[in-house]
Design an enzyme around this catalytic site. Structure first.
Site, mmCIF file in Angstrom:
data_model
loop_
_atom_site.group_PDB
_atom_site.id
_atom_site.type_symbol
_atom_site.label_atom_id
_atom_site.label_comp_id
_atom_site.label_asym_id
_atom_site.label_seq_id
_atom_site.Cartn_x
_atom_site.Cartn_y
_atom_site.Cartn_z
ATOM 1 N N GLU A 113 -2.419 0.098 1.607
ATOM 2 C CA GLU A 113 -2.450 1.504 2.016
ATOM 3 C C GLU A 113 -1.691 1.705 3.323
ATOM 4 O O GLU A 113 -1.253 0.750 3.977
ATOM 5 C CB GLU A 113 -3.903 1.972 2.122
ATOM 6 C CG GLU A 113 -4.584 1.934 0.757
ATOM 7 C CD GLU A 113 -5.968 2.547 0.744
ATOM 8 O OE1 GLU A 113 -6.560 2.747 1.819
ATOM 9 O OE2 GLU A 113 -6.451 2.827 -0.367
ATOM 10 N N CYS B 226 0.179 0.676 -4.915
ATOM 11 C CA CYS B 226 -0.909 0.198 -5.762
ATOM 12 C C CYS B 226 -0.743 -1.300 -6.015
ATOM 13 O O CYS B 226 0.364 -1.852 -5.915
ATOM 14 C CB CYS B 226 -0.886 0.906 -7.117
ATOM 15 S SG CYS B 226 -1.360 2.629 -7.086
ATOM 16 N N GLU C 159 -0.756 -2.879 -8.807
ATOM 17 C CA GLU C 159 0.111 -3.187 -9.953
ATOM 18 C C GLU C 159 1.579 -3.184 -9.540
ATOM 19 O O GLU C 159 2.363 -4.038 -9.952
ATOM 20 C CB GLU C 159 -0.097 -2.162 -11.072
ATOM 21 C CG GLU C 159 -1.505 -2.141 -11.657
ATOM 22 C CD GLU C 159 -2.448 -1.175 -10.946
ATOM 23 O OE1 GLU C 159 -2.351 -1.017 -9.710
ATOM 24 O OE2 GLU C 159 -3.277 -0.577 -11.647
HETATM 25 N N1 THU Z 1 -5.039 1.980 -6.747
HETATM 26 C C1 THU Z 1 -4.445 0.853 -7.218
HETATM 27 O O1 THU Z 1 -4.024 -0.020 -6.453
HETATM 28 N N2 THU Z 1 -4.311 0.715 -8.569
HETATM 29 C C2 THU Z 1 -4.842 1.558 -9.506
HETATM 30 O O2 THU Z 1 -4.727 1.308 -10.686
HETATM 31 C C3 THU Z 1 -5.561 2.754 -9.053
HETATM 32 C C4 THU Z 1 -5.524 3.049 -7.602
HETATM 33 C C5 THU Z 1 -5.238 2.108 -5.301
HETATM 34 C C6 THU Z 1 -4.398 3.114 -4.591
HETATM 35 C C7 THU Z 1 -5.245 3.403 -3.364
HETATM 36 O O3 THU Z 1 -4.972 2.413 -2.371
HETATM 37 C C8 THU Z 1 -6.663 3.226 -3.851
HETATM 38 O O4 THU Z 1 -6.581 2.471 -5.042
HETATM 39 C C9 THU Z 1 -7.399 4.524 -4.119
HETATM 40 O O5 THU Z 1 -6.658 5.352 -4.932
#
Ligand code: THU
Length: 136
Positions: free
Chosen positions: A44, A53, A55
């Site tokens: 983040e 994210c 992935e």
């Molecule tokens: N997030 C992911 O890393 N992957 C997902 O599939 C869903 C959301 C993260 C983004 C952010 O840092 C946190 O989860 C909340 O949305």
């Protein structure tokens, strides 16, 4: 590589999540066709749109290391210090990013634990995905 082993790798990656704003920690493990596993966590940022994210972290690590064909990805996510109650499914941006390299065939393993998980294809999660073939 078993689904269980890929899920375990995703849980290990989740430990390294940098999620001070949402406190939602995500790990991913992407299995390349050559057998290599690339892991990622969410990273983040105070300027929220710069967040990556888990992935996409895994995908971009893989591509930057020369892997461009993939067969499966395991994803795990939950609030810091808590167990999963829902599976974490890849967000729309991550579905699109993965589709570029795998098309609809990628197996997406969304796990609550090593033996409680849901498997869908990327084609099920992103029907009629727009990809390189559309620009050919
Ligand atoms: N997030 C992911 O890393 N992957 C997902 O599939 C869903 C959301 C993260 C983004 C952010 O840092 C946190 O989860 C909340 O949305």
């Amino acid at each position: 590589m078993t689904d269980r082993a890929l899920i375990d790798a995703a849980f290990a990656a989740r430990e390294r999540a940098y999620a001070p704003y949402s406190r939602f920690k995500v790990g991913a493990a992407l299995l390349a066709a050559d057998g290599r596993v690339f892991t990622g966590c969410n990273v983040e940022n105070a300027g929220l749109t710069a967040t990556s994210c888990a992935e996409r972290t895994a995908l971009f690590k893989a591509v930057s290391e020369g892997a461009t064909a993939f067969t499966a990805i395991a994803v795990v996510g939950s609030m810091a210090g808590e167990q999963n109650t829902l599976v974490t499914s890849p967000c729309g941006v991550c579905r699109q990013a993965l589709f570029e390299f795998t098309g609809p065939a990628l197996r997406v393993i969304m796990a609550k634990s090593g033996d409680d998980y849901l498997v869908k294809t990327l084609g099920e999660l992103l029907p009629l995905g727009f990809g390189p073939n559309n620009l050919a």
